[in-house]
Design a protein around this motif. Structure first.
Motif, PDB file in Angstrom:
ATOM      1  N   ARG A  48      55.359  21.123  20.032  1.00 53.39           N
ATOM      2  CA  ARG A  48      56.260  22.245  20.315  1.00 53.39           C
ATOM      3  C   ARG A  48      55.601  23.180  21.321  1.00 53.39           C
ATOM      4  NH1 ARG A  48      56.891  27.484  18.780  1.00 53.39           N
ATOM      5  NH2 ARG A  48      55.161  27.377  17.275  1.00 53.39           N
ATOM      6  N   TRP A  49      56.295  23.431  22.412  1.00 55.47           N
ATOM      7  CA  TRP A  49      55.829  24.337  23.453  1.00 55.47           C
ATOM      8  C   TRP A  49      56.837  25.456  23.649  1.00 55.47           C
ATOM      9  CZ3 TRP A  49      51.022  23.063  25.157  1.00 55.47           C
ATOM     10  CH2 TRP A  49      50.609  21.743  24.929  1.00 55.47           C
ATOM     11  N   ASP A  50      56.426  26.492  24.332  1.00 53.28           N
ATOM     12  CA  ASP A  50      57.364  27.575  24.650  1.00 53.28           C
ATOM     13  C   ASP A  50      58.027  27.364  26.007  1.00 53.28           C
ATOM     14  OD1 ASP A  50      56.915  29.289  22.290  1.00 53.28           O
ATOM     15  OD2 ASP A  50      54.866  29.328  23.069  1.00 53.28           O
ATOM     16  N   ILE A  95      58.111  23.881  29.144  1.00 51.87           N
ATOM     17  CA  ILE A  95      57.509  22.700  29.752  1.00 51.87           C
ATOM     18  C   ILE A  95      57.856  22.708  31.229  1.00 51.87           C
ATOM     19  CG2 ILE A  95      57.453  20.177  29.841  1.00 51.87           C
ATOM     20  CD1 ILE A  95      58.163  20.128  26.892  1.00 51.87           C
ATOM     21  N   THR A  97      63.100  23.548  23.545  1.00 54.42           N
ATOM     22  CA  THR A  97      62.135  24.113  24.483  1.00 54.42           C
ATOM     23  C   THR A  97      62.743  24.175  25.878  1.00 54.42           C
ATOM     24  OG1 THR A  97      60.288  23.208  23.222  1.00 54.42           O
ATOM     25  CG2 THR A  97      59.854  23.818  25.514  1.00 54.42           C
ATOM     26  N   VAL A 146      52.944  29.605  24.998  1.00 60.43           N
ATOM     27  CA  VAL A 146      52.082  28.507  25.462  1.00 60.43           C
ATOM     28  C   VAL A 146      52.920  27.543  26.297  1.00 60.43           C
ATOM     29  CG1 VAL A 146      50.444  26.713  24.815  1.00 60.43           C
ATOM     30  CG2 VAL A 146      50.716  28.733  23.358  1.00 60.43           C
ATOM     31  N   VAL A 147      52.491  27.311  27.515  1.00 60.12           N
ATOM     32  CA  VAL A 147      53.235  26.510  28.485  1.00 60.12           C
ATOM     33  C   VAL A 147      52.508  25.184  28.728  1.00 60.12           C
ATOM     34  CG1 VAL A 147      54.031  26.404  30.889  1.00 60.12           C
ATOM     35  CG2 VAL A 147      54.170  28.561  29.613  1.00 60.12           C
ATOM     36  N   LEU A 148      53.267  24.097  28.818  1.00 57.33           N
ATOM     37  CA  LEU A 148      52.728  22.793  29.189  1.00 57.33           C
ATOM     38  C   LEU A 148      53.102  22.514  30.648  1.00 57.33           C
ATOM     39  CD1 LEU A 148      51.477  19.989  28.654  1.00 57.33           C
ATOM     40  CD2 LEU A 148      53.741  19.250  27.834  1.00 57.33           C
ATOM     41  N   ARG A 154      47.556  28.524  20.679  1.00 55.52           N
ATOM     42  CA  ARG A 154      48.656  29.313  20.116  1.00 55.52           C
ATOM     43  C   ARG A 154      48.131  30.515  19.334  1.00 55.52           C
ATOM     44  NH1 ARG A 154      53.643  28.795  20.387  1.00 55.52           N
ATOM     45  NH2 ARG A 154      53.590  26.622  21.112  1.00 55.52           N
ATOM     46  N   LEU A 174      46.138  22.738  21.010  1.00 53.89           N
ATOM     47  CA  LEU A 174      47.372  23.527  20.992  1.00 53.89           C
ATOM     48  C   LEU A 174      47.324  24.615  19.924  1.00 53.89           C
ATOM     49  CD1 LEU A 174      50.187  24.140  21.960  1.00 53.89           C
ATOM     50  CD2 LEU A 174      51.047  22.256  20.566  1.00 53.89           C
ATOM     51  N   ASN A 200      50.965  33.924  30.068  1.00 52.86           N
ATOM     52  CA  ASN A 200      51.041  32.814  29.121  1.00 52.86           C
ATOM     53  C   ASN A 200      49.705  32.111  28.967  1.00 52.86           C
ATOM     54  OD1 ASN A 200      54.029  32.722  28.634  1.00 52.86           O
ATOM     55  ND2 ASN A 200      54.024  32.433  30.852  1.00 52.86           N
TER      56      ASN A 200
END
Length: 477
Positions: free
Chosen positions: A203-205, A207, A228, A130-132, A35, A31, A156
């Motif tokens: 922490r993601w931007d 999900i 998020t 950054v996307v999960l 990032r 991550l 992304n």
């Protein structure tokens, strides 16, 4: 649609910051790497996005046989069904994005009120960061790669976690995707509950989760800790109201229900048949035989249930009413024949939980109004189907039924139209994607205003406020 079995994440103790981990986990390392790359704006240029979309398409082309074999290993999918329902869906998303990406990325000018002129205002799509992406097991390729197409198009970086309940497909993605996509900004992380829990703690931007309502609540709680935003693509009991008992109706319902052995989030979950269901049952049975022969559980085009736990759950559901067609099963191969049921218990799991298998309960209702009331008393589904040629009934159905999608006479067909958003409402999900809707979902629609200082036209609103200034402000605003 199920993803993983988990329990709510533990609450933090106290308000102090967590200690610095001198030995960060692999997830934290990945991550942090992504990032830094996202902050360096590697993903922003349109040329980069186009390159990555084409690379993803190339991966699907060059390793088509590997993915088809993996899908057969995981779910018993025939090569034909796996190709058009998984691979071709993703390729269509890629092609659509490539054709329209320049248009999607353009800023949109908006009007500026007279009081602020001269000035220029616009809305500009910007990458989130950054996307999960958490995938599901029932369409283990499509349901991670279609959201990934949206993430790439929107500029992304992304981590995808395939479902551990489809291990062959997960392994294929982990093996091949890093060979084609830029490892600075894209990664595949495999694992089970512990891995998913650790991912959700970060922490993601954004999900993006596809799966069950129960797990979606866990995802939402984890996301809330970092504020998020989420896209939750869930399921629910999608009803099919049948007013037209024609052979075409039966074939379309049988196809939509029993594809992928019924393990499709937008499959008709139950039928509300207006009037006597006997003619419809007869035609459904004929349709099943025409598709899968007299012994569907041995037919090459009919898949299997994903896990023993799910298999046992479905067998228990078959005891909650009268089986009028099908009902055969094979414990060794985890196959259950397409099964039609009637006189079912409305309080059992068959009619209160999403079935997610090749069992189709039929509930007889006397009137169209009774069918509408039946649907209204239950949580909003991902899709609602009406099999009727009556424009009046279609209009009423569209107006009265709350669902992620309303479809007349063509169940599942909405899924292959990239200009239609795919998503739920209420318990069936939040947010939508496919085509530009996915691009917009994974973009920040940023406002931008540019006003010159050469001429200060705002002086009329500066204090002190005299009688004359108040009159001017009233007229301007």
């Amino acid at each position: 649609m199920g993803l993983f079995t988990s329990t709510p994440m533990p609450e933090p103790v106290g308000d102090s910051a967590p200690p610095v981990d001198e030995h960060p986990s692999r997830i934290a390392t990945v991550l942090n790497h992504l990032r830094r790359s996202a902050d360096a704006r590697i993903t922003h240029p349109r040329r980069f996005r186009v390159q990555q979309l084409r690379a993803l398409e190339k991966m699907l082309e060059e390793h088509l046989d590997d993915f088809l074999q993996a899908l057969n290993d995981d779910l018993g999918k025939s090569p034909t069904e796996a190709k058009f329902a998984e691979v071709d869906v993703v390729r269509a998303e890629i092609d659509f994005a490539l054709r329209h990406l320049a248009e999607w990325m353009d800023s949109t000018g908006v009007k500026v009120p007279l009081a602020l002129q001269p000035a220029i205002a616009k809305i500009e799509p910007r990458p989130l960061g950054v996307v999960l992406i958490l995938g599901a097991w029932n369409y283990p390729l499509q349901l991670v790669l279609a959201p990934l197409v949206a993430a790439i198009a929107a500029g992304n970086a992304a981590v995808i976690k395939p479902s551990e309940l489809a291990p062959a497909t997960s392994g294929a993605l982990a093996k091949f995707l890093p060979l084609y996509l830029d490892e600075r900004v894209f990664a595949v992380i495999e694992g089970g509950v512990d891995t998913a829990t650790e991912l959700l703690a970060a922490r993601w931007d954004h999900i993006f989760y596809t799966g069950s309502e129960r797990v979606a609540k866990i995802v939402a709680m984890a996301a809330a800790k970092h504020l998020t935003p989420t896209t939750l693509e869930l399921g629910g009991k999608s009803p099919a109201v049948v007013d037209n008992h024609s052979p075409a109706t039966a074939k379309r319902l049988a196809y939509a229900k029993f594809m992928n052995a019924g393990q499709t989030c937008v499959a008709p979950d139950y039928i509300l048949c207006i009037g006597d269901a006997a003619p419809l049952i007869s035609r459904l049975t004929q349709a099943i035989t025409s598709f899968y022969g007299k012994e569907p559980i041995t037919h090459q085009d009919f898949g299997r249930i994903a896990s023993r736990q799910h298999f046992d759950r479905l067998l228990a559901m078959m005891e909650q009413g009268e089986v009028v067609a099908g009902g055969e099963y094979d414990e060794e191969t985890l196959r259950i024949a397409p099964t039609i049921m009637r006189n079912v218990s409305l309080d059992g799991t068959l009619m209160t939980e999403e079935i997610f298998g090749p069992i189709l309960p039929i509930v007889e209702v006397k009137t169209f109004e009774e069918a509408l009331e039946f649907i209204a008393q239950r949580p909003s589904p991902l899709a609602a189907y009406l099999m009727s040629e009556s424009p009046r009934l279609q209009s009423i159905f569209s107006d009265r039924v709350r669902a992620g999608a309303i479809v007349h006479n063509a169940p599942l067909a909405q899924m292959v139209i990239p200009t239609l958003p795919f998503g739920g409402v209420g318990a069936s999900g939040t947010g939508s994607y496919h085509g530009k809707h996915g691009f917009d979902r994974l973009s920040q629609m940023r406002s931008e205003l540019n006003k010159t200082t050469v001429v200060d036209t705002l002086s009329a609103i500066y204090p002190p406020y005299s009688w004359a200034k108040r009159k001017i402000i009233d007229r301007l605003l």
